[in-house]
Design an enzyme around this catalytic site. Structure first.
Site, PDB file in Angstrom:
ATOM      1  N   HIS A   1       0.792  -1.235   0.000  1.00 29.66           N
ATOM      2  CA  HIS A   1       0.000   0.000   0.000  1.00 29.66           C
ATOM      3  C   HIS A   1       0.817   1.273   0.000  1.00 29.66           C
ATOM      4  O   HIS A   1       0.246   2.363   0.054  1.00 29.66           O
ATOM      5  CB  HIS A   1      -0.922   0.053   1.215  1.00 29.66           C
ATOM      6  CG  HIS A   1      -2.032  -0.937   1.171  1.00 29.66           C
ATOM      7  ND1 HIS A   1      -3.258  -0.652   0.632  1.00 29.66           N
ATOM      8  CD2 HIS A   1      -2.093  -2.219   1.581  1.00 29.66           C
ATOM      9  CE1 HIS A   1      -4.032  -1.708   0.727  1.00 29.66           C
ATOM     10  NE2 HIS A   1      -3.352  -2.681   1.291  1.00 29.66           N
TER      11      HIS A   1
ATOM     12  N   LYS B   1      -7.953  13.790   4.622  1.00 30.46           N
ATOM     13  CA  LYS B   1      -7.100  12.606   4.567  1.00 30.46           C
ATOM     14  C   LYS B   1      -6.125  12.711   5.736  1.00 30.46           C
ATOM     15  O   LYS B   1      -6.112  13.739   6.425  1.00 30.46           O
ATOM     16  CB  LYS B   1      -6.311  12.544   3.260  1.00 30.46           C
ATOM     17  CG  LYS B   1      -5.655  13.897   2.888  1.00 30.46           C
ATOM     18  CD  LYS B   1      -4.988  13.867   1.525  1.00 30.46           C
ATOM     19  CE  LYS B   1      -5.934  13.953   0.359  1.00 30.46           C
ATOM     20  NZ  LYS B   1      -6.207  12.688  -0.305  1.00 30.46           N
ATOM     21  N   ARG B   2      -5.321  11.687   5.974  1.00 29.33           N
ATOM     22  CA  ARG B   2      -4.339  11.813   7.038  1.00 29.33           C
ATOM     23  C   ARG B   2      -3.404  12.990   6.755  1.00 29.33           C
ATOM     24  O   ARG B   2      -3.158  13.342   5.600  1.00 29.33           O
ATOM     25  CB  ARG B   2      -3.525  10.518   7.168  1.00 29.33           C
ATOM     26  CG  ARG B   2      -4.282   9.407   7.839  1.00 29.33           C
ATOM     27  CD  ARG B   2      -4.650   9.738   9.260  1.00 29.33           C
ATOM     28  NE  ARG B   2      -3.496   9.683  10.122  1.00 29.33           N
ATOM     29  CZ  ARG B   2      -3.362   8.851  11.165  1.00 29.33           C
ATOM     30  NH1 ARG B   2      -4.336   8.019  11.481  1.00 29.33           N
ATOM     31  NH2 ARG B   2      -2.285   8.855  11.912  1.00 29.33           N
TER      32      ARG B   2
ATOM     33  N   THR C   1      -8.177   6.993  -2.041  1.00 25.49           N
ATOM     34  CA  THR C   1      -9.534   6.490  -2.271  1.00 25.49           C
ATOM     35  C   THR C   1     -10.564   7.596  -2.059  1.00 25.49           C
ATOM     36  O   THR C   1     -11.671   7.509  -2.590  1.00 25.49           O
ATOM     37  CB  THR C   1      -9.856   5.294  -1.344  1.00 25.49           C
ATOM     38  OG1 THR C   1      -9.381   5.591  -0.033  1.00 25.49           O
ATOM     39  CG2 THR C   1      -9.213   4.021  -1.850  1.00 25.49           C
TER      40      THR C   1
ATOM     41  N   LYS D   1     -14.312   8.945  -3.926  1.00 22.13           N
ATOM     42  CA  LYS D   1     -15.538   9.353  -3.226  1.00 22.13           C
ATOM     43  C   LYS D   1     -15.987  10.741  -3.685  1.00 22.13           C
ATOM     44  O   LYS D   1     -17.186  11.002  -3.850  1.00 22.13           O
ATOM     45  CB  LYS D   1     -15.316   9.329  -1.703  1.00 22.13           C
ATOM     46  CG  LYS D   1     -15.041   7.925  -1.184  1.00 22.13           C
ATOM     47  CD  LYS D   1     -14.422   7.888   0.209  1.00 22.13           C
ATOM     48  CE  LYS D   1     -13.790   6.514   0.453  1.00 22.13           C
ATOM     49  NZ  LYS D   1     -12.890   6.471   1.614  1.00 22.13           N
TER      50      LYS D   1
ATOM     51  N   LYS E   1       1.415  14.361   1.377  1.00 16.27           N
ATOM     52  CA  LYS E   1       0.078  14.698   0.856  1.00 16.27           C
ATOM     53  C   LYS E   1      -0.071  16.200   0.639  1.00 16.27           C
ATOM     54  O   LYS E   1      -1.030  16.669   0.038  1.00 16.27           O
ATOM     55  CB  LYS E   1      -1.004  14.194   1.818  1.00 16.27           C
ATOM     56  CG  LYS E   1      -1.047  12.670   1.944  1.00 16.27           C
ATOM     57  CD  LYS E   1      -2.117  12.208   2.926  1.00 16.27           C
ATOM     58  CE  LYS E   1      -2.061  10.732   3.235  1.00 16.27           C
ATOM     59  NZ  LYS E   1      -2.740   9.875   2.232  1.00 16.27           N
TER      60      LYS E   1
END
Ligand code: 475
Length: 800
Positions: A349, A535-536, A643, A647, A541
């Site tokens: 992952h 998100k985290r 992911t 969404k 990110k």
């Protein structure tokens, strides 16, 4: 299932009274919730029993998804929807003056996972059941789930999540199916006189593993799979040597707490114990069940079960399965090894190096002496076999035991028949770069399985308004087959449909605005662009890039108050690992930027910044439907898939994003012009790595916009962030900006401006939004699990 409103009302009232000795006039929400859950459980219990019987009788091959995390969120509405009784129950409750949504709020989120990996596992659980595939979960029943986040003075504060305080109506404790897991002690091998080496043990620490089963109810079908979660307990009969309180404490610790770290390897003993605990317990149960119900030859078990290793945390499945087959069931080594390869498969992952799990050899040897012997033997045999075939370098680079450490990814790849990444780009990177040496040796093992999402939760439950409009426009077939959304394309020029989509989005924004008001006391303008990054919190990110852009917009407005700008609300939701100092500094900085902007009277409602507390599945179900824009701005190559991007797409948000992870497939599916792409490509990033010629300081010095923004972090312009501002400033300008934030800044600003321009044309924007929804079909996790079923697990769906 078939259920009349009358029947439901009767069942519910009876249950309320029998369970709580109360009635509708006096019952509180907790009692109403518990009674309702109990009725629902009653409704699926028979289906569950029948499906278990069907599985046993047909002896069909089943898959077991081993994951140290699951992140299902709330189950009430999902169970109602899947049973096909959501509306009946809602109406029945209404007759009693009860709002289903208010009852649903009572249920705590089941949050025994951190982020993407855990949520994916839960999407798979829903999809496996809903596609009729026999696939079960196996994990840990943590007493405390992921911490609750509070924001105090702009800082993240972590509070315990004691989600089980009021009980958990969905689970079933199966004390009869408890097994023992053993640790430590000594092991030695003795010849049994027939040439077999038999292990003997001394002074082992024993832990009782008790399974709790949670049904995974399929969508309007007859499948109910199982998510088995293990709780650690002290065995009743104990060696006096171990009968002390310290032992008791240690034993119950095993399932006490979820490690709150995402994408990071933490080499603590307790974590290793957790990993072995649920792996051993899960495999023992599978083997007992196989022997008990099927009475088949143990040597054929590979035809009946598949075990999936979700990231490396369950990698000990490989040696533990070998141990059980060889030591406990008397299978010869070679046969056991062939079976293990056939049964096991593995998903990677992340390529972040800090997440690569490896354990000191000494630690494994002490804690799991027999497992250690088996790993050594696997490594020894493999080395001997491969050396003449592929040469010393390749063998060395891919060894399980290297430099005094056990490499868990190597163990997972070597001990399984399939290794997959979670989006095309990610799987290519595994083959070409990260795991290239393995690819050279075992090319046939590598494959891609692009992630997906459980669309039932992420639109049918989270966005009933949009779901209703889609029903009216194209009918309901999409609820069973997300590809059917393609039919929406026929309405891309239909004024009425476009208007309805706009109206639905507006209403979802109103719903979120109310939640923002309640949680943060901030009033936001529902006509503004709702621009969301949830998100985290992680440097790769690049929430920071978003924050720097917000500062730019703010300065633009300060310089020129008359500027014609579409109002924006920037919404963040993110938890940082408690030990991740830098990520926590970014949270503080975002909060102080928010304070500064939200309290600046000259800005009015042209710009608002909201950092929502305690981002979790339930909050996501309110935030994502309300988004006009989803931020997917990771540095190319770093986000394995993502992911939430799917969404957002499903809910008609447009993505602003880099060519990373599944974004690439999303951009391609949605079609040109329907999303906003910017930033370095993966190849450009790798080119910088090769040449080592990135210089962030130059950008700071030469780009006046960047210069001003970064200075604002350290010169008091943004108040209350003295040390955090400096820390971030230094990370960019002194430590050379590891994630190329400054390098991508200009292009991000450009893409953001284009986004605003398109938003001015509401028709064009809504058409782009429609195209995203219409093309989201392939990102259903129903598609993903079918691919796993066909290509990796070789399991077949039940025919209804
Ligand atoms: C990726 N979690 C996403 C998602 O495939 C991807 C690691 C170590 C310990 C605890 N948790 C982790 C992850 O590595 C993780 O969540 N990875 C994520 O998996 C599903 O969509 O890109 O970052």
């Amino acid at each position: 299932m078939k259920l009349s409103k009358k029947q439901f009302k009767q069942d519910f009232e009876e249950r309320l009274t029998s369970k709580f000795a109360t009635d509708l006039t006096k019952a509180g929400y907790q009692e109403i919730y518990d009674a309702l859950a109990s009725v629902v459980k009653h409704y699926y219990a028979n289906i569950w029993v029948a499906d278990n019987q069907y599985k046993d009788e047909t002896g069909k091959k089943q898959a077991y998804y081993f994951s140290i995390e699951f992140l299902p969120g709330k189950m009430l509405k999902s169970n109602l929807l899947n049973l096909g009784i959501l509306n009946t129950v809602r109406e029945g409750l209404n007759d009693f003056g009860i709002e289903l949504d208010e009852v649903a709020k009572i249920e705590p989120d089941m949050a025994i996972g951190n982020g993407g990996l855990g949520r994916l596992a839960s999407c798979f659980m829903d999809s496996l059941a809903s596609t009729g595939l026999p696939g079960n979960g196996n994990g840990i029943r943590y007493r405390y789930g992921l911490f609750k986040q509070k924001i105090v003075d702009g800082y993240q504060v972590e509070l315990p999540d004691s989600w089980l305080n009021n009980g958990n109506p969905w689970e079933v404790r199966r004390a009869d199916k408890a097994v023992e897991v053993t640790f430590g002690g000594e092991v030695w091998l003795e010849d049994d006189g027939k040439g077999n080496l038999i292990p003997h043990y001394k002074d082992q620490e024993r832990v009782l593993a008790v399974p709790y089963d949670t049904p995974m109810v399929g969508f309007e079908n007859t499948t109910v799979n199982n998510m088995c979660l293990w709780r650690s307990e002290v065995p009743e009969e104990l060696d006096p040597k171990f009968q002390n309180l310290d032992y008791m404490r240690q034993t119950s610790m095993l399932s006490a707490e979820l490690y709150p770290d995402d994408s990071n390897y933490d080499g603590r003993l307790l974590r290793l114990k957790q990993e072995y605990f649920f792996v051993s317990a899960g495999l023992q149960r599978i083997l007992h069940h196989y022997k008990g119900t099927q009475k088949k030859d143990i040597r054929k078990i590979g035809d009946y079960i598949a075990v999936h290793i979700n990231d490396t945390h369950p990698a000990l499945c490989v040696p533990e399965f070998m141990r059980l087959l060889v030591d406990e069931y008397g299978v010869g080594w070679n046969r056991a090894w062939d079976t293990t390869l056939k049964v096991m498969s593995y998903t990677n992952h992340t390529i972040l190096s800090e997440a690569l799990e490896k354990w000191p050899e000494e630690m494994i040897k002490q804690l799991l002496p027999r497992i250690y012997q088996i790993i050594v033997e696997i490594d020894r045999r493999r080395t001997a076999e491969l050396l003449p075939k592929v040469g010393a370098t390749l063998v060395h680079n891919t060894r399980i035991i290297k430099d005094g450490q056990i490499h868990m990814a190597n163990l997972s790849i070597i001990g399984s028949h399939s290794t997959n990444g979670v989006a095309k780009l990610h799987s290519d990177l595994l083959k070409d770069v990260e795991l290239h040496d393995f690819y050279e040796i075992y090319p046939e093992r590598f494959n891609n399985k692009t992630n997906g999402i459980a669309d039932r939760r992420w639109i049918q439950i989270a966005n009933e308004r949009l779901s209703g409009i889609i029903d009216e426009t194209i009918g309901k077939s999409w609820r069973h087959d997300l590809d059917e959304l393609k039919l929406l394309k026929n309405f891309n020029n239909d004024e009425k449909t476009l208007e309805q989509l706009q109206k639905a989005k507006f209403d979802d924004k109103l719903r979120l605005a109310a939640v923002i008001k309640e949680q943060k006391g901030i009033t936001v303008n529902p006509d503004a662009i709702f621009d969301v990054q949830v998100k985290r919190l992680h440097a790769y990110k690049r929430q920071l890039l978003n924050a720097l852009h917000i500062l730019k917009l703010y300065f633009d407005l300060k310089d020129n108050p008359e500027l014609d700008r579409i109002p924006r609300v920037f919404i963040f939701g993110a938890k940082a690992a408690p030990s991740y100092h830098y990520a926590k500094s970014i949270i503080k900085v975002i909060n102080e930027i928010a304070n500064m902007i939200n309290n600046d009277q000259t800005i009015k409602d042209k710009l608002k910044v909201v950092f929502m507390e305690n981002y979790n599945v339930s909050l996501a179900e309110v935030i994502i439907p309300a988004a006009n824009v989803g931020e997917q701005i990771s540095l190319a190559s770093k986000e394995a898939s993502g992911t939430s991007n799917m969404k957002f797409m499903l809910n008609g948000a447009l993505t602003i994003g880099t060519l990373d992870g599944a974004n690439i497939e999303i951009f391609e599916a949605a079609g040109d012009g329907n999303n906003f792409v910017f930033g370095l490509t993966k190849d450009e990033v790798y080119e910088y790595y090769r040449n080592g010629n990135y210089n962030a300081r130059d950008i700071y010095e030469q780009n006046p916009v960047v210069n001003r923004i970064l200075n604002a972090l350290i010169d008091g312009t943004v108040p209350n962030i003295k040390s955090e501002g400096r820390e971030i400033f230094d990370s960019l300008t002194v430590y050379n900006d590891e994630y190329f934030v400054l390098r991508d800044f200009n292009d991000y600003v450009r893409a953001q401006a284009e986004l605003e321009k398109l938003y001015r044309d509401q028709k064009a924007w809504t058409q782009a939004s429609l195209m995203n929804i219409a093309n989201v079909g392939r990102f259903s996790s129903d598609r993903t699990v079918r691919e796993y079923a066909d290509d990796i697990w070789y399991i077949k769906a039940k025919k209804e």
